[in-house]
Design a protein around this motif. Structure first.
Motif, PDB file in Angstrom:
ATOM      1  N   GLN A  60       0.831  -1.209   0.000  1.00  0.00           N
ATOM      2  CA  GLN A  60       0.000   0.000   0.000  1.00  0.00           C
ATOM      3  C   GLN A  60       0.863   1.255   0.000  1.00  0.00           C
ATOM      4  N   GLU A  63       2.046   1.727  -3.467  1.00  0.00           N
ATOM      5  CA  GLU A  63       0.957   2.099  -4.371  1.00  0.00           C
ATOM      6  C   GLU A  63       0.712   3.601  -4.394  1.00  0.00           C
ATOM      7  N   THR A  96      -4.462  -3.850  -7.920  1.00  0.00           N
ATOM      8  CA  THR A  96      -3.576  -2.690  -7.933  1.00  0.00           C
ATOM      9  C   THR A  96      -3.335  -2.174  -9.348  1.00  0.00           C
TER      10      THR A  96
END
Length: 383
Positions: A60, A63, A96
């Motif tokens: 995360q 990302e 993603t």
């Protein structure tokens, strides 16, 4: 005569720390320059084994990097995880927007280092020109990649070492104290390693925050020559690059480049890691690095010897005070500087406590590292 020898050893240690202080202060923090060279495409390699509790948080973080998605890829090298890590990464991969590859390694059948095997196999798949390694239990800031890429492009470094510190997030007082003690101890390694690079004499780095050119990894033979050692995916490679390309190993002094990693939850895991680390010095080909490791051991063992001899009244108390001052004073100032840089100022009050523990810790691991080197890592016994 003995007291004089102890004073000499600790006085040299005092001067060494004064030198580290001046080197650290003279090394100005990196500032990104607008309109510089075009940064390279990056392949982030994350070796994992049983990181189900941590890996999604790291993904995360990646990302939301400010570095463009089309300029980097992420390769998660799963080393036969048994806790659902692989399933979690596959689920994340499906939703993603960043390029996420899974390198599922075959079951380990030999005595090679699992981490070196994972990185080496992933480099074969990597499309990026710059390899960046971190660990599955780490956390990174949103500008982490951008700062590393900009620094490498501007300096032309072949290998970039960036700062690492520990996460202090436990709700338990004793567990948090244990994390904080590890943070201070680890900061001394990060700081001294950084200073060595700042003067062009690299001696240590950390694979949780390391970047190097893919082409250079091949040119120096990668991990060949120490692939059977459980540790050294970072430092042995760094020494190879430094020997082949003097001046091309650099430290990135920038707070947005800091990586946070999990501290050890148990004394046993801490013991095995530090035993693994302390055993590496015997395999260094650099005599200066080996001599430095021996000197650090002697400096810390001198404090234990001083305390014993003072208690037995073999050396007078006033000389013992000189020895203790020489050991702890400049070291304290250096640790304050490093902790401040790592955003850990709140731990400064704990430094004297760690300083009292440290001589016993260094002496203990320095001695046991001379025996048979076996470690438990992620449920495996390694040598």
């Amino acid at each position: 005569m003995l007291a004089t020898s102890l004073i000499i050893v600790t006085s040299v240690y005092f001067l060494m720390n004064i030198g580290l202080i001046f080197i650290w202060l003279s090394g100005k923090p990196y500032k990104i320059q607008a309109g510089g060279k075009e940064p390279l495409a990056i392949s982030i390699i994350i070796p994992v084994r049983n990181e189900a509790a941590n890996i999604i948080r790291l993904l995360q973080d990646l990302e939301i990097q400010s570095y463009p998605f089309d300029k980097f890829e992420v390769i998660v090298a799963d080393d036969d995880s048994t806790d659902g890590t692989l399933t979690l990464v596959k689920d994340f991969q499906r939703q993603t927007s960043m390029r996420l590859l899974i390198n599922q390694l075959p079951a380990k059948t030999n005595n090679t280092s699992p981490k070196k095997r994972a990185i080496d196999a992933s480099i074969q798949l990597a499309k990026g020109e710059l390899i960046v390694t971190t660990d599955g239990d780490c956390r990174v800031g949103k500008n982490w990649l951008a700062v590393i890429a900009s620094f490498q492009a501007e300096t032309g470094a072949y290998l970039v070492s960036s700062p690492v510190t520990f996460i202090n997030d436990s709700n338990s007082f004793l567990a948090k104290l244990w994390q904080q003690i590890q943070t201070i101890e680890f900061s001394s390694l990060i700081g001294s390693g950084a200073c060595a690079m700042l003067i062009g004499k690299p001696n240590m780095c950390n694979g949780a925050n390391l970047a190097y050119l893919k082409s250079v990894f091949g040119e120096v033979g990668g991990f060949s020559g120490n692939e059977n050692l459980a540790s050294g995916d970072d430092e042995f490679l760094m020494h190879k690059v430094a020997a082949a390309y003097p001046g091309k190993v650099r430290f990135l002094k920038h707070q947005e480049a800091i990586v946070e990693t999990q501290a050890h939850q148990s004394l046993q895991s801490f013991y095995y890691q530090r035993k693994r680390w302390s055993s590496k010095w015997r395999h260094y080909n650099n005599p200066v690095t080996t001599a430095l490791a021996v000197f650090i051991f002697l400096s810390n063992f001198s404090i234990i010897l001083t305390a014993v001899l003072c208690f037995l009244q073999v050396i007078p108390a006033e000389k013992a005070v000189i020895i203790l001052f020489a050991k702890f004073s400049a070291e304290l100032l250096f640790l304050i500087l490093i902790l401040s840089f790592l955003n850990k100022k709140r731990l400064i009050w704990l430094i004297p406590v760690v300083q009292l523990i440290y001589p016993f810790y260094v002496s203990f691991f320095g001695l046991i590292a001379q025996g048979k080197n076996e470690y438990i890592w992620k449920g495996r016994k390694l040598q």
